[in-house]
Enzyme design. Structure first.
Site, PDB file in Angstrom:
ATOM      1  CB  THR A  10      -0.931  -0.028   1.232  1.00  0.00           C
ATOM      2  OG1 THR A  10      -1.786  -1.164   1.102  1.00  0.00           O
ATOM      3  CG2 THR A  10      -1.777   1.216   1.346  1.00  0.00           C
ATOM      4  CB  THR A  46       0.514  -3.694   6.422  1.00  0.00           C
ATOM      5  OG1 THR A  46      -0.765  -3.677   5.791  1.00  0.00           O
ATOM      6  CG2 THR A  46       1.147  -2.316   6.368  1.00  0.00           C
TER       7      THR A  46
HETATM    8  N1  ASP Z   1      -2.616  -5.242   0.417  1.00  0.00           N
HETATM    9  C1  ASP Z   1      -1.568  -4.591   1.043  1.00  0.00           C
HETATM   10  C2  ASP Z   1      -0.353  -5.486   1.098  1.00  0.00           C
HETATM   11  O1  ASP Z   1       0.392  -5.477   0.148  1.00  0.00           O
HETATM   12  C3  ASP Z   1      -1.915  -4.109   2.398  1.00  0.00           C
HETATM   13  C4  ASP Z   1      -0.960  -3.078   2.855  1.00  0.00           C
HETATM   14  O2  ASP Z   1       0.132  -2.925   2.363  1.00  0.00           O
HETATM   15  O3  ASP Z   1      -1.306  -2.371   3.817  1.00  0.00           O
HETATM   16  O4  ASP Z   1      -0.144  -6.177   2.050  1.00  0.00           O
END
Ligand code: ASP
Length: 346
Positions: free
Chosen positions: A39, A119
């Site tokens: 993200t 995340t």
């Molecule tokens: N979908 C995202 C990821 O690549 C979520 C994030 O990065 O917060 O994990």
């Protein structure tokens, strides 16, 4: 009279500035940014878009250019490892990342490393690096809950604080760190606890190591379990890792998943409960079994019964992290007692 007074006042005020300009430039700490995606590197269709932001990706050069304040705190270079959502981070990406970080930190004039990561699985890569980085220099993993394009996005300040943390000599020897939302957390102890809120990374039983406050990077405690330079794991010559799967426990779990993972070639399984018959069938095929738990906090205490059944206790590692340690353990031994020793130490 008044004119000459004013003139001397102007000269007096100008003096410190002039000498500061002539002072020799102090070399800033060299921090390398290793980008993997997530993200923090995603764009949404408009500034209020906090979900379904797949309208573009941000590369490392754009991330750095977006944050000119980095120039005041570190000499930042970068290597792009991947630009994927973190569910797509795989063994190949993790191994390449670890090897590139080890090569960078082995240079005498490097100060630290920062890794951008989605995340969702950030804690897995952070714990993996905690076990295979061969340096005391700081490695900080950072992400964001809001995309690069959002109003009140969290990515830039998280990145700024991650670079500050990596550039700080006080971060040496702390193991791999996770920095988001002004907190510094230990890679081993920390998990993503909330799908949507910015205060999502928590070390449930143990709390943060410190904070990225505006006056200083401040630490209150140090991890005691083995990591980085005290780790026995070495991935420098590895191109893959043994397959380990995780099963989730619930009422009437009949062992179908365990049998399927064994048939798919799993060398180890992390369980959050178990179907005793399926476990026996797996063990008969040489599959190593680790007991973790689905509650997300607390220790799975070693028991004489578990040991007599060659079951390894995950200590307080959640299943997704027990999987990382079991994969690395299986690169060294198949002996359940020896692997239990590793779970007690890392
Ligand atoms: N979908 C995202 C990821 O690549 C979520 C994030 O990065 O917060 O994990």
């Amino acid at each position: 009279m008044i004119r000459s007074l004013l003139l001397s006042l102007t000269l007096l005020c100008a003096a410190p500035l002039a000498s500061a300009q002539n002072a020799p430039a102090v070399a800033l700490p060299k921090v390398k940014l290793f980008t993997t995606g997530g993200t923090i590197q995603s764009k949404g269709a408009h500034r209020q878009k906090l979900m379904e932001y797949s309208d573009g990706k941000v590369g490392p050069a754009e991330l750095i250019a977006d944050l000119p304040e980095l120039k005041d705190i570190a000499d930042v270079s970068y290597t792009e490892i991947s630009n994927v959502g973190s569910p797509s981070v795989n063994t190949e990406i993790q191994l390449r990342l670890a090897k590139e970080i080890n090569a960078w930190l082995a240079l005498p004039d490097s100060a630290g490393a920062v890794v951008t990561h989605g995340t969702a699985t950030l804690e897995e890569t952070a714990f993996f690096l905690n076990l295979v980085v061969k340096s005391d220099k700081p490695v900080v993993v950072v992400g964001a809950m809001r995309p690069f394009t959002a109003v009140s996005r969290d990515g830039p300040f998280n990145l700024y604080n991650a670079v500050r943390t990596a550039a700080s000599p006080t971060s040496r020897g702390m193991g791999v760190l996770i920095v988001l939302n002004d907190e510094i957390n230990a890679a081993r102890d920390t998990t993503k606890s909330n799908t949507y809120r910015m205060e999502t990374f928590v070390a449930r039983d143990l709390g943060p190591l410190g904070y990225t406050d505006s006056d200083q990077i401040v630490y209150y405690r140090k991890p005691t379990y083995r990591h980085t330079t005290r780790s026995e794991f070495d991935v420098s010559t590895l191109t893959t890792l043994p397959r380990v799967d995780v099963t989730y426990d619930y009422q009437e779990q009949d062992g179908t998943a365990i049998d399927a993972f064994v048939a798919a070639g799993a060398k180890g399984l992390v369980l959050t409960g178990s179907n005793a018959d399926a476990v026996k069938r797996a063990q008969a095929k040489g599959v190593l079994i680790v007991n973790s738990d689905r509650k997300g906090a607390g220790r799975v205490v070693e028991s004489a019964k578990g040991a007599s059944q060659n079951r390894i206790s995950a200590d307080n590692l959640p299943p997704q992290k027990a999987r990382i340690l079991l994969r690395l353990a299986l690169t060294r031994t198949q002996d359940p007692k020896e692997i239990q020793r590793m779970f007690n130490e890392y």
